[in-house]
Design a protein around this motif. Structure first.
Motif, PDB file in Angstrom:
ATOM      1  N   ALA A  71      -0.405  16.770  33.093  1.00 38.96           N
ATOM      2  CA  ALA A  71      -0.891  17.662  34.152  1.00 38.96           C
ATOM      3  C   ALA A  71      -2.186  18.361  33.732  1.00 38.96           C
ATOM      4  O   ALA A  71      -3.149  18.424  34.505  1.00 38.96           O
ATOM      5  N   GLY A  72      -2.214  18.884  32.511  1.00 43.38           N
ATOM      6  CA  GLY A  72      -3.424  19.554  32.027  1.00 43.38           C
ATOM      7  C   GLY A  72      -4.607  18.603  31.956  1.00 43.38           C
ATOM      8  O   GLY A  72      -5.740  18.970  32.291  1.00 43.38           O
ATOM      9  N   PHE A  73      -4.358  17.373  31.525  1.00 36.85           N
ATOM     10  CA  PHE A  73      -5.409  16.355  31.482  1.00 36.85           C
ATOM     11  C   PHE A  73      -5.909  16.042  32.888  1.00 36.85           C
ATOM     12  O   PHE A  73      -7.114  15.963  33.133  1.00 36.85           O
ATOM     13  N   PHE A  74      -4.975  15.859  33.837  1.00 36.87           N
ATOM     14  CA  PHE A  74      -5.367  15.569  35.219  1.00 36.87           C
ATOM     15  C   PHE A  74      -6.215  16.705  35.800  1.00 36.87           C
ATOM     16  O   PHE A  74      -7.192  16.463  36.507  1.00 36.87           O
ATOM     17  N   THR A  75      -5.835  17.937  35.489  1.00 38.00           N
ATOM     18  CA  THR A  75      -6.586  19.087  35.988  1.00 38.00           C
ATOM     19  C   THR A  75      -8.000  19.101  35.410  1.00 38.00           C
ATOM     20  O   THR A  75      -8.971  19.318  36.140  1.00 38.00           O
ATOM     21  N   LEU A  76      -8.121  18.869  34.124  1.00 40.22           N
ATOM     22  CA  LEU A  76      -9.431  18.834  33.471  1.00 40.22           C
ATOM     23  C   LEU A  76     -10.328  17.774  34.104  1.00 40.22           C
ATOM     24  O   LEU A  76     -11.478  18.047  34.470  1.00 40.22           O
ATOM     25  N   VAL A  77      -9.798  16.571  34.277  1.00 41.15           N
ATOM     26  CA  VAL A  77     -10.585  15.475  34.850  1.00 41.15           C
ATOM     27  C   VAL A  77     -10.933  15.784  36.308  1.00 41.15           C
ATOM     28  O   VAL A  77     -12.049  15.536  36.759  1.00 41.15           O
ATOM     29  N   LYS A  78      -9.977  16.361  37.041  1.00 40.53           N
ATOM     30  CA  LYS A  78     -10.246  16.749  38.433  1.00 40.53           C
ATOM     31  C   LYS A  78     -11.453  17.677  38.509  1.00 40.53           C
ATOM     32  O   LYS A  78     -12.383  17.450  39.281  1.00 40.53           O
TER      33      LYS A  78
END
Length: 188
Positions: A152-159
């Motif tokens: 989730a944290g990775f997805f947020t960063l990339v988003k």
């Protein structure tokens, strides 16, 4: 396939469609976002939101889930599958049409800049991945989902990198279109 889709977006991004996308984006930003933000703040007890964070660890997401409480977690999930389905569509529609329309005016047809209209779509995809993974963590709390919480944290960063990058691309395409217009005026 991506190039064909990019070209299609370029073809359909007329001035009228681009202005419509801009109007919808402004209306949602001015009229809906503040109320949604206030509602989410009230439901979460003003706890940090994963959606508004640039990055967080899986452990930090679990702490947010704990701080939200049961009512806050339910409200968070409800918002992810109502408002947060519409919002990515709105900003993606605005960014894709605007970048397409401006890139057509600022760069040659064969320029790689024409395909930058795809970047907002990838941002929206990571927004959806973020929503699914954070919701899974909220729904399953207090059961810990370490892989999902970490992703989730990775997805947020990339988003944020892709959505923020899309706005930078919009500015670059706007500058290029203005420059091309200015140069064209000087040649008359």
């Amino acid at each position: 396939m991506l190039k064909r889709f990019s070209n299609w977006m370029g073809r359909i991004s007329t001035g009228a469609l681009t202005l419509t996308a801009l109007a919808i984006f402004i209306l949602i930003t001015v009229l809906v976002l503040p109320r949604q933000s206030a509602s989410e703040g009230a439901d979460s007890g003003e706890t940090r939101s994963p959606d508004l964070s640039f990055y967080y660890t899986g452990n930090e997401l679990n702490l947010m889930a704990e701080a939200y409480g049961e009512t806050g977690r339910k409200a968070y999930v409800r918002a992810r599958f109502s408002f947060d389905i519409i919002w990515p569509l709105v900003y993606t529609f605005f960014l894709c049409t605007s970048i397409s329309w401006l890139a057509k005016r600022g760069f040659p047809a064969e320029s790689p800049w024409q395909q930058t209209n795809l970047v907002p779509i990838f941002g929206s995809l990571f927004d959806i991945l973020e929503n699914v993974s954070t919701s899974a963590v909220m729904i399953n709390y207090p059961r810990i989902l370490p892989i999902t919480a970490g992703l989730a944290g990775f997805f947020t960063l990339v988003k944020w990198m892709l959505v923020g990058g899309s706005f930078l691309l919009l500015l670059a395409c706007c500058a290029a279109a203005l420059w091309a217009w200015w140069k064209g005026k000087g040649n008359r």
